[in-house]
Every structure is written in C-alpha cells, then in structure tokens.
Design an enzyme around this catalytic site. Structure first.
Site, short mmCIF file in Angstrom:
data_model
loop_
_atom_site.label_atom_id
_atom_site.label_comp_id
_atom_site.label_asym_id
_atom_site.label_seq_id
_atom_site.Cartn_x
_atom_site.Cartn_y
_atom_site.Cartn_z
N ILE A 191 122.25 10.68 24.76
CA ILE A 191 123.65 10.83 24.33
C ILE A 191 124.65 10.57 25.45
O ILE A 191 125.83 10.88 25.32
CB ILE A 191 123.90 12.25 23.75
CG1 ILE A 191 123.60 13.33 24.80
CG2 ILE A 191 123.08 12.46 22.48
CD1 ILE A 191 124.03 14.73 24.38
N LYS A 192 124.18 9.96 26.54
CA LYS A 192 125.10 9.69 27.64
C LYS A 192 126.05 8.55 27.28
O LYS A 192 125.82 7.77 26.36
CB LYS A 192 124.32 9.35 28.91
CG LYS A 192 123.49 10.52 29.43
CD LYS A 192 124.37 11.72 29.75
CE LYS A 192 123.64 12.83 30.49
NZ LYS A 192 122.61 13.48 29.69
N SER A 193 127.14 8.44 28.04
CA SER A 193 128.15 7.41 27.76
C SER A 193 127.54 6.02 27.79
O SER A 193 127.93 5.13 27.04
CB SER A 193 129.28 7.51 28.79
OG SER A 193 129.92 8.77 28.69
N LEU A 194 126.58 5.80 28.70
CA LEU A 194 125.76 4.60 28.70
C LEU A 194 124.33 5.07 28.52
O LEU A 194 123.79 5.78 29.36
CB LEU A 194 125.90 3.82 30.01
CG LEU A 194 125.21 2.45 30.04
CD1 LEU A 194 125.97 1.49 30.95
CD2 LEU A 194 123.75 2.54 30.50
#
Length: 377
Positions: A191-194
C-alpha cells in the site's frame, strides 16, 4: 448514513493504486523466466537512483530487510543502542533487534508524530550508535540541530523512510542526503505510494557501503548470479541473508515509477481536501505532514474518545485504522520499556482515515461527515 450507502473507496483504509500496465509488465517478466534478482531488478535500481538523484540504490525484498541490512552495513550490532520512536510499525524495532542491537525509545512531537532533534538528544546514552527517525506519514524529519552532537559521537542516522518516497528535505528528495552521513531505507510494500507488491531499498552513502549491502542481501556470496553461472564455484565471504528483490516485483515497480508524477500530485491534493473538510469539525486535530514538501502516506487525526469514535465509524463501514499501537508497551519489547507520556497520550487519540488515490472529494465528504457525527455523540 447506513453502511450500504458508504462508497467503496471509503470502505478501505488504504489500497495499492495501479496504473493499468502493471499486469503486462509482470507477464513480460514471467515470460523472461528469471524470477529472482536479475536485469529487471537492476534496471529498477538504476531508475530509483535516477529519480532520487543519487549514485546508487540497492533493492531488497522489503522495507524491513532494508532497515536490517542498513544497520548491519553501518556496523550496528550486539551491545549497541539505536534511538527509535515508539510510534512506528513494529518492523522498525524488529530490524534493530534482528541486528543484535537494542532499541532506545524516543518521545515524539504530538503535532507530527515524529521525533525531534530535542527528543533524540534526550534519548541518547553512552551506548547509542545509531538514530532511526521514522518519517511518519511521509513527513521528513529535520535533525539539523542534533547533527553536531551525533557527528561528534559517531552516531549514524538511518532514516526509516518507508512512508516517504517522493517527499523532500528542503529542496532535495528524501534519500538524497547520503553525503551528509544519512542512510535511507524505503519500502515498496503493498500500500505504499510506490508499490512493487513487495519490496524495499537501501540508499547507500558510499560505493563500499553499497557493496556491503549487496553482499549481505545475497547470503554473503561475492559473485553475482551472472558470474556464478559461468564458473564451477563461488565464494561465500560472510554471514548473509536471502533478501533480494524479485524481478517480478521490480517489473511492477518500474511501471509505478514511470507514472509516479501522478501520485506525487494526487496524494497531496487528497490530503488538502481532507484538511479543508476537517477545518470546521470541532474536537478533531489533523496530524501535520508538511504537505508542501511531502507525498503523504496517510491522513491521521487525533480525536477524543477515540475507541468509541473508531467503533462508530467501523460499524458504518468506514475504513478507519490505528497506526500504530506504541511499541514500548508491546510484550516483545518490554525489556526496553521507558515512560513516554506524550506517545502514550497520543496513542489513545490517533485514528487513520481512509486515504488512497482512488478517493474523490465526495468520498472525503462522506468520511468527514460520518466523523463529525461520531465525535458529536
């Protein structure tokens, strides 16, 4: 509002954002037949380094692995102490104990949920060999005022930037301060931004440090896989771990990085939408992420009667969460407990609102209206 009326985007706290071409990239990597560390992984390393404006990046299987290897590469081990906030995911602390060191829990600023220069200096002991600021929510941590003391005592700064890919220290990206003695670790988890699906990286300070991390991530084997297949033997130079990033994960990451400017724009705008909507909600305090310099990872508020509010929103189907229960109160870390009154108070108040780039202004409005009603009960 009934749970059936809650829009789908507001029902989940966080989720990966896909641009639509990840599946094709993953299929191409599958067809290439090299699923471990390979040319695609190395291409991803070069692409991340170019994005950050640094000479080198070492990709690994997770952000936790990145922290573990960064600690070892910096020479942190048995008998050493690492200053770390209690307000973080337990992976930060587990990486310290995996390296054989001891966590020394530090207090946080209640407005940012990050350590400050003062709280770091207060936590130092004669055994401190590293400081691990956690860039909570994507906010960069400024330890400039503590830097002279840390440098004089030979204390390494190892940034847990798991949530801060794309954020900036001043006019430079997080991860681009290796020349000032900072080791940075990122996560590219689900679920990280990238996202790579799973993955992480270490941004080394020197070529020698990069070589150490590469040796550690591949079981201490000196030769690359490409070299090993051309000879009858190889050299295992030291203890190591199996921490490489799969080519499959790297293929996803390359697509994500190519389109990352969309996320750099979308996440701050979503955070600002929440900020504006929450401005008139009495009793709710928004945790500051320094949005002008951050790619926010989450949207966290402090609310009275948090457990009651959480339960009310959860019952409606709103995807709220709590990030995080403080680690100095966890059974696994009881030997290193110390009183942290600010952290303990804040931990009873924080709540993470649904936050991911698929959300619209209408989704935010639904969440904030539900929050307003729950707080007013």
């Amino acid at each position: 509002m009934t749970s059936t009326a809650i829009p789908a985007a507001a029902r989940v706290n966080a989720r990966p954002y896909l641009h639509g071409t990840e599946a094709a990239a993953l299929t191409a990597a599958l067809n290439a037949g090299q699923y471990g560390h390979g040319p695609i992984t190395e291409e991803f390393e070069r692409a991340v380094a170019a994005y950050l404006g640094v000479d080198d990046v070492v990709a690994v299987e997770s952000g936790t692995a990145a922290l573990h290897l960064a600690l070892l590469a910096a020479g942190i081990g048995a008998g050493d102490e690492v200053v770390v906030p209690s307000m973080t995911f337990c992976a930060s602390v587990q990486a310290i104990t995996a390296a054989g060191a001891r966590p020394r829990f530090a207090e946080i600023d209640p407005d940012t949920l990050c350590v400050s220069a003062d709280s770091v200096l207060e936590a130092l002991t004669e055994d401190t060999r590293a400081v691990m600021p956690v860039l909570y929510g994507g906010r960069a941590v400024d330890l400039t005022q503590a830097a002279p003391v840390l440098a004089e005592r030979g204390i390494t700064v190892i940034e847990d930037a798991a949530q801060a890919f794309g954020s900036r220290h001043g006019d430079r990206k997080v991860g681009a301060y290796g020349a000032q003695g900072t080791l940075t670790c990122f996560s590219f988890g689900p679920i990280k931004s990238l996202t790579c699906g799973q993955g992480g990286c270490v941004v080394p300070r020197t070529p020698e440090e990069a070589e150490r991390v590469r040796l550690l991530r591949m079981l201490g084997i000196r030769q690359s896989q490409a070299d090993r297949i051309r000879t009858t033997t190889y050299s295992v130079d030291r203890t190591g771990w199996r921490y490489p990033m799969s080519a499959l994960n790297a293929a996803i990451g390359l697509v994500q990085l190519d389109r990352f400017e969309q996320i750099e724009a979308a996440r701050p705008q979503l955070w600002r939408t929440y900020r504006d909507a929450l401005a008139e909600v009495e009793g709710v305090v928004l945790v500051d992420v320094d949005v002008e310099r951050s790619v926010p990872f989450n949207c966290v508020v402090r609310v009275p009667d948090r457990d009651m509010v959480f339960a009310a929103l959860h019952a409606q189907g709103i995807g709220v969460g709590v990030h995080y229960p403080p680690n100095h109160l966890q059974p696994a870390f009881a030997p290193w407990h110390r009183p942290l009154p600010v952290t303990e108070q804040v931990a009873q108040e924080i709540m993470s609102l649904p936050f991911h780039p698929e959300m619209t202004e209408q989704d935010v409005s639904v969440v904030v209206n539900a929050l307003r009603q729950a707080v007013a009960r």
